[in-house]
Design an enzyme around this catalytic site. Sequence first.
Site, PDB file in Angstrom:
ATOM      1  N   ARG A 131     126.386  15.373   4.849  1.00  0.00           N
ATOM      2  CA  ARG A 131     125.216  15.796   5.628  1.00  0.00           C
ATOM      3  C   ARG A 131     125.625  16.800   6.704  1.00  0.00           C
ATOM      4  NH1 ARG A 131     123.608  13.442  10.139  1.00  0.00           N
ATOM      5  NH2 ARG A 131     124.237  11.338   9.577  1.00  0.00           N
TER       6      ARG A 131
ATOM      7  N   TYR B  31     101.913  31.183   3.336  1.00  0.00           N
ATOM      8  CA  TYR B  31     101.947  30.068   2.382  1.00  0.00           C
ATOM      9  C   TYR B  31     101.225  28.861   2.991  1.00  0.00           C
ATOM     10  CZ  TYR B  31     104.011  26.059  -0.020  1.00  0.00           C
ATOM     11  OH  TYR B  31     104.201  24.877  -0.678  1.00  0.00           O
TER      12      TYR B  31
ATOM     13  N   ASP C   7     109.673  34.833   6.534  1.00  0.00           N
ATOM     14  CA  ASP C   7     109.794  34.142   5.249  1.00  0.00           C
ATOM     15  C   ASP C   7     109.924  35.235   4.185  1.00  0.00           C
ATOM     16  OD1 ASP C   7     109.395  32.873   2.810  1.00  0.00           O
ATOM     17  OD2 ASP C   7     107.935  31.447   3.603  1.00  0.00           O
TER      18      ASP C   7
ATOM     19  N   LYS D 125     112.731  29.339  -5.290  1.00  0.00           N
ATOM     20  CA  LYS D 125     112.089  30.461  -5.955  1.00  0.00           C
ATOM     21  C   LYS D 125     113.147  31.453  -6.465  1.00  0.00           C
ATOM     22  CE  LYS D 125     108.390  28.225  -4.959  1.00  0.00           C
ATOM     23  NZ  LYS D 125     108.393  27.650  -3.690  1.00  0.00           N
TER      24      LYS D 125
HETATM   25  C1  LIG Z   1     106.443  31.782   0.537  1.00  0.00           C
HETATM   26  C2  LIG Z   1     106.867  30.354   0.500  1.00  0.00           C
HETATM   27  N1  LIG Z   1     107.548  29.843   1.520  1.00  0.00           N
HETATM   28  C3  LIG Z   1     107.968  28.557   1.525  1.00  0.00           C
HETATM   29  C4  LIG Z   1     107.674  27.715   0.487  1.00  0.00           C
HETATM   30  C5  LIG Z   1     108.123  26.267   0.533  1.00  0.00           C
HETATM   31  O1  LIG Z   1     109.252  26.099  -0.247  1.00  0.00           O
HETATM   32  P1  LIG Z   1     109.646  24.727  -0.982  1.00  0.00           P
HETATM   33  O2  LIG Z   1     108.569  24.422  -1.958  1.00  0.00           O
HETATM   34  O3  LIG Z   1     110.971  25.024  -1.574  1.00  0.00           O
HETATM   35  O4  LIG Z   1     109.720  23.660   0.077  1.00  0.00           O
HETATM   36  C6  LIG Z   1     106.983  28.199  -0.617  1.00  0.00           C
HETATM   37  C7  LIG Z   1     106.655  27.302  -1.753  1.00  0.00           C
HETATM   38  O5  LIG Z   1     105.863  27.618  -2.616  1.00  0.00           O
HETATM   39  C8  LIG Z   1     106.559  29.557  -0.607  1.00  0.00           C
HETATM   40  O6  LIG Z   1     105.855  30.073  -1.634  1.00  0.00           O
END
Ligand SMILES: Cc1ncc(COP(=O)(O)O)c(C=O)c1O
Length: 373
Positions: free
Chosen positions: A39, A92, A164, A189
Amino acid sequence: MHIHPKITPIYQTSVFKFEDLNELEQYFGEPGSRYMYSRNGNPNSDELAEAVNQWEGGAGAIATGSGMAAIFAAIAACCQAGDHVLCAADIYGGSSSLLNQELSRMGIAVTYVPFEQLYELGQFVQPTTRVVLAETMSNPLLRVADLQRLATECHQQGLKLIVDNTFASPVLTRPLALGADLVMHSVTKYIAGHSDVTAGIVVAADPELAARLKQISILYGLTLSPMESWLAVRGLKTLRLRMREHSHNALAIARFLQQQPAVRAVYYPGLADHPQHALAQAQGGGLFGGMLSLLLTDEAAVVNRFMHQSQRFPFAPSLAGVDSSMSYPLGTSHRYLTPEQQEQLGISTGLVRLSVGIEPVEELLADLEQALR
Ligand SMILES: Cc1ncc(COP(=O)(O)O)c(C=O)c1O
């Protein structure tokens, strides 16, 4: 016998052994010299963090158990109870749910900034405002933020900028080079890229923020597991190749969809008539990524027929895998917005999001053509 594996093995262990107290003191005295407990740090999660840190040009990074954990860590690194976050309205849905439903309970408030006003933050800033959260390319409508301009505006207002960068990946855009303070990804992703890993990453521009991230990762228990880290590192090695193919295929599909009578609108930054096309071109180095959205008639039955007919774009609410898929923002990622917010953002019944994979593009085009027919 000396064994020299070419690839870092999977250190599938939760803990590491010490010879004696001297070795323990060495661990605490020389950070990075060895490992104690997974961890706190593991060779696989560190390898992933360092690889993305290098690519994004940061001063340090953490690999986390999901993209959501990465967003949490980024905000927690900059904010405490009583602070205020500005968040791009085009974001998101999970990010806004985290802010609205959880961080609010910890005393961190949020205000959403409409896309058009991202570069005039003065009217939104409060004495307690600390950070701005925005996406390089927004989910799901692919609005492209001018990160250099946004970073300049943030710093003039005394705020940090968290980007992001999930949709763009560092192949297209490196937000820290444009002035952002923190960049994060859902590694789930493009970075991992094969729809078989859930993970996240946060990279800090300066060592102080990087140290905050590390502490948050350890104490909140966000650190990514060895196996997931190893898979993500393997994915990362083909990221450059994949992004080229994703982008090439998505551009061909976006152009095709624009010609289809059943499609009322196509959202893709690579199209010449996209409102931020020129910016996307400059900020993405000529690549526009594999994500696009299209607008069908606003009827669930029409969307259902399209989903049933398509063979190459299964309805799977994630994105960025090598295999194509489609998703439905109104029913999944943006489900928990109010109907007014959904309408304001343009997330309606007919909106379908495509994640264009790296298959032969003519096969994808033929599939979409028959599905729309
Ligand atoms: C642009 C974006 N940021 C963050 C996330 C969150 O990621 P995770 O699903 O890996 O927790 C997503 C998930 O779809 C996303 O599309």
